[in-house]
Write a protein that holds these residues in place. Structure first.
Motif, PDB file in Angstrom:
ATOM      1  N   THR A  56       0.863  -1.183   0.000  1.00 11.56           N
ATOM      2  CA  THR A  56       0.000   0.000   0.000  1.00 11.56           C
ATOM      3  C   THR A  56       0.898   1.231   0.000  1.00 11.56           C
ATOM      4  N   ARG A  72      -0.603  -7.448  -1.714  1.00 12.65           N
ATOM      5  CA  ARG A  72      -1.798  -6.814  -2.272  1.00 12.65           C
ATOM      6  C   ARG A  72      -1.886  -7.008  -3.780  1.00 12.65           C
ATOM      7  N   TYR A  73      -2.548  -8.074  -4.213  1.00  9.74           N
ATOM      8  CA  TYR A  73      -2.732  -8.276  -5.651  1.00  9.74           C
ATOM      9  C   TYR A  73      -3.689  -7.239  -6.213  1.00  9.74           C
ATOM     10  N   GLN A  74      -4.426  -6.609  -5.288  1.00 14.19           N
ATOM     11  CA  GLN A  74      -5.381  -5.583  -5.680  1.00 14.19           C
ATOM     12  C   GLN A  74      -4.701  -4.474  -6.491  1.00 14.19           C
ATOM     13  N   ASN A  75      -3.413  -4.189  -6.203  1.00 13.65           N
ATOM     14  CA  ASN A  75      -2.688  -3.162  -6.956  1.00 13.65           C
ATOM     15  C   ASN A  75      -2.686  -3.476  -8.450  1.00 13.65           C
ATOM     16  N   TYR A  76      -2.524  -4.744  -8.765  1.00 14.81           N
ATOM     17  CA  TYR A  76      -2.499  -5.135 -10.182  1.00 14.81           C
ATOM     18  C   TYR A  76      -3.877  -4.955 -10.803  1.00 14.81           C
ATOM     19  N   VAL A  77      -4.888  -5.317 -10.036  1.00 13.09           N
ATOM     20  CA  VAL A  77      -6.257  -5.134 -10.531  1.00 13.09           C
ATOM     21  C   VAL A  77      -6.529  -3.649 -10.750  1.00 13.09           C
ATOM     22  N   ASP A  78      -6.120  -2.820  -9.759  1.00 10.37           N
ATOM     23  CA  ASP A  78      -6.325  -1.369  -9.881  1.00 10.37           C
ATOM     24  C   ASP A  78      -5.601  -0.808 -11.093  1.00 10.37           C
ATOM     25  N   ALA A 263       0.120   0.661  -7.363  1.00  5.45           N
ATOM     26  CA  ALA A 263      -0.427   0.375  -8.684  1.00  5.45           C
ATOM     27  C   ALA A 263       0.531   0.830  -9.782  1.00  5.45           C
TER      28      ALA A 263
END
Lengths: 296, 335
Positions: A56, A72-78, A263
């Motif tokens: 983050t 945080r795989y969410q960074n890639y999604v973002d 991201a």
């Protein structure tokens, strides 16, 4: 040479010549140490980028060196969705592959004719094409902008493809000339005795024989086109047509600390992965092409 | 294949003015159509998109064109006169010249040294041998070359970050506390050098691979002879390897110089606005903002012409001096 050697003795007394095996080992260990340090200097920034791409913003700024508390795989999604890396990625794939095919076809055809047909003005044409390698592209981009505007392809993917292909064309021709020159003429002659037309001879006989050369240029061109930055930035200001490199630059230059740095790092990783895969698969061939093509 | 009757075995030679494979035959429709299509279409596109813009740029540089009027007013050399007194542009030229002088020199010395370590830095009982595991180092070092320059720039922009960057973290970790918040790209005294380091970093591996190939092309007997004469590795590198690959070094110097004069993409990522006190502003950035932000296309083209002249002067100088040196060496060797 003897004079030179004497100079060196006085200039470099710090490295006494050792003959014994221990001295030899010292040399090898020193070499490995230096090269190891260099490899570390190369790999460390990338490793740091990959690790940061899972963090983050708060983690990046508070503890830049620790591993993320949670990956945080969410960074890639973002990055893929919100920052538009996904659509830039597809634009890049479309533009790079179309331009690659176009420049390879044009380059192979021109190189073939320039290498194997004798006609008036051939030398002039050769110089004209090779000259394109030496001009600074920056001089051309301003007028190119208006030419694309007049043709009606400014800010479009076809315009970008055409520009990519024509600016990669001189290098492609230059590189392939020697490959076509060195193909044995007897085979072409045999084909023509067997009744093959010139066209057929090219596509079914000569082009396959130039395969290794074509592969080498294609890889070099792929890397070059994937990394292209100036042409899209100037000729492609429509955000929905952005390619990866310019999209990433736009993402990075967003003002202040609003940037989602995790991201951003994720976007950088995703931009590198395709070239990295191509590089690792073809690295022998790529390095061979560099050393063969760069020496002239 | 050469067994075909009547075909003389030909000697392959590169760069001959008349390539051996070229054939002078009757011009049938088949041949003419092939030449017209194969050469005509690509060359037409090439002329329109590449060569024509270059000539146009030269013409625009003599006009006061803003890019939005349909006619261009001819003003002679006024743009060039303006550039001579434009402090910002002159500063950009100065920064570009620093890059031109420093980047190739540092890159070549580093990559040559690494190439020497790889090719004859290994332990050698008997013949001079390369380093074990050299392919690992080659693969790793070459890697930055395939990474998009914009990504390299973005990564290093973060590496140089004053508070959360990799560099200051490592330096403070080593006990150098004064680098805790040092802004490498924000200090006029270090900004340009920080950029130089990044450009060098991304190119060393490429030229190392190139030089490894050239050094391997030097006949092994020469290395052997130097060794028997008692030359150490350092002397071998300076007096055998370096002169042996002089041609590659020269070509590399030209490429790197042309690249250093550009450097746009790295700066677009690290200091897009010219850096502190314009200390990292380069010609290409000035061209870009003059043309596409201020809409002064005539003036931007004049800057482009200046850049081209610098490029050609540099190339001519390197190749000319290189050739003169080679000629003198050849004469010295004969005497």
């Amino acid at each position: 040479m003897s004079a030179d050697t004497r100079v060196a003795t006085t200039a470099a007394p710090a490295r006494p010549e050792r003959r014994g095996p221990s001295g030899e080992r010292t040399v090898a260990v020193t070499s490995h140490t230096v090269l190891g340090i260099w490899s570390l200097l190369v790999l460390l920034p990338f490793a740091w980028t990959v690790v940061s791409s899972f963090k983050t913003n708060r983690e990046i700024f508070a503890s830049p060196f620790s591993l993320p508390s949670e990956w945080r795989y969410q960074n890639y999604v973002d990055a893929w969705n919100t920052a538009g890396i996904g659509s830039y990625f597809f634009n890049s794939v479309v533009v790079v592959f179309s331009a690659l095919v176009l420049t390879m076809v044009m380059g192979a055809m021109s190189a073939y004719v320039l290498a194997r047909f004798d006609f008036r003005g051939r030398t002039v044409l050769r110089y004209l094409i090779v000259a394109g390698l030496t001009f600074p592209v920056f001089l051309a981009v301003v007028p190119l902008f208006f030419i694309l505007q007049q043709v009606g392809v400014l800010n479009t993917l076809p315009g970008l493809i055409l520009s990519y292909a024509t600016y990669a064309y001189p290098f492609t021709v230059f590189f392939l000339l020697s490959f076509f020159e060195e193909l044995p003429g007897e085979i072409a002659e045999a084909a023509s005795i067997d009744g093959a037309s010139e066209w057929r001879t090219f596509f079914q006989v000569m082009l396959p024989m130039a395969g290794p050369g074509m592969a080498a240029v294609a890889i070099l061109n792929f890397v070059g086109l994937w990394n292209q930055f100036l042409l899209p930035v100037v000729l492609n200001s429509d955000r929905s047509n952005y390619v990866l490199t310019q999209g990433l630059a736009a993402f990075a230059s967003q003002a202040g600390y609003d940037v989602n740095f995790g991201a951003l790092f994720a976007g950088a990783v995703m931009t590198v992965v395709p070239v990295l895969v191509v590089y690792l698969v073809f690295q022998r061939r790529l390095q061979g092409a560099v050393s063969a093509g760069g020496l002239k | 294949m050469s067994a075909l009757p009547g075909t003389p075995t030909r000697v392959t030679g590169r760069g001959a003015s008349r390539p051996p494979a070229a054939t002078r035959k009757r011009w049938t429709f088949d041949r003419v159509s092939l030449v017209v299509v194969f050469l005509g279409v690509p060359v037409a596109l090439y002329l329109l998109f590449v060569l024509y813009p270059f000539t146009q740029a030269a013409w625009y540089s003599l006009t006061s064109w803003s890019g939005f009027t349909s006619t261009q007013e001819f003003i002679g050399l006024e743009n060039y006169q303006r550039l001579l007194t434009d402090g910002l542009f002159l500063q950009a030229v100065g920064n570009s010249l620093v890059l031109l002088l420093v980047v190739p020199a540092v890159t070549l010395v580093l990559s040559f040294a690494l190439a020497c370590l790889l090719t004859f830095g290994g332990s050698s009982t008997g013949a001079v041998r390369g380093l074990s595991g050299s392919s690992f180092y080659r693969v790793v070092s070459f890697f930055p070359y395939v990474v998009p320059a914009i990504v390299v720039g973005i990564i290093f922009g973060r590496v140089y970050d004053p508070s959360a960057g990799l560099l200051n973290g490592v330096l403070t970790g080593l006990g150098l506390g004064r680098f805790k918040d040092f802004a490498w790209l924000g200090e006029p005294s270090t900004a340009l050098w920080a950029v130089v380091v990044v450009i060098v970093w991304s190119f060393v591996g490429f030229y190392m691979v190139l030089f490894v190939a050239s050094i391997r092309a030097i006949p092994a007997e020469i290395f052997e002879a130097a060794r028997i004469d008692g030359a150490g590795r350092f002397r071998t590198a300076v007096f055998i390897a370096a002169p042996g690959i002089a041609g590659s070094l020269r070509t590399a110097y030209v490429y790197l110089g042309i690249f250093a004069l550009d450097a746009f993409v790295f700066l677009a990522a690290m200091n897009p606005d010219g850096g502190p006190g314009n200390s990292t502003l380069v010609i290409t950035q000035q061209i870009f903002s003059t043309a596409f932000k201020e809409g002064r296309f005539g003036l931007a083209c004049a800057m482009g012409v200046v850049l081209a002249v610098l490029t050609f002067a540099f190339t001519g100088l390197v190749l000319g001096v290189g050739q003169a040196l080679a000629r003198r060496n050849a004469r010295g060797a004969r005497a």
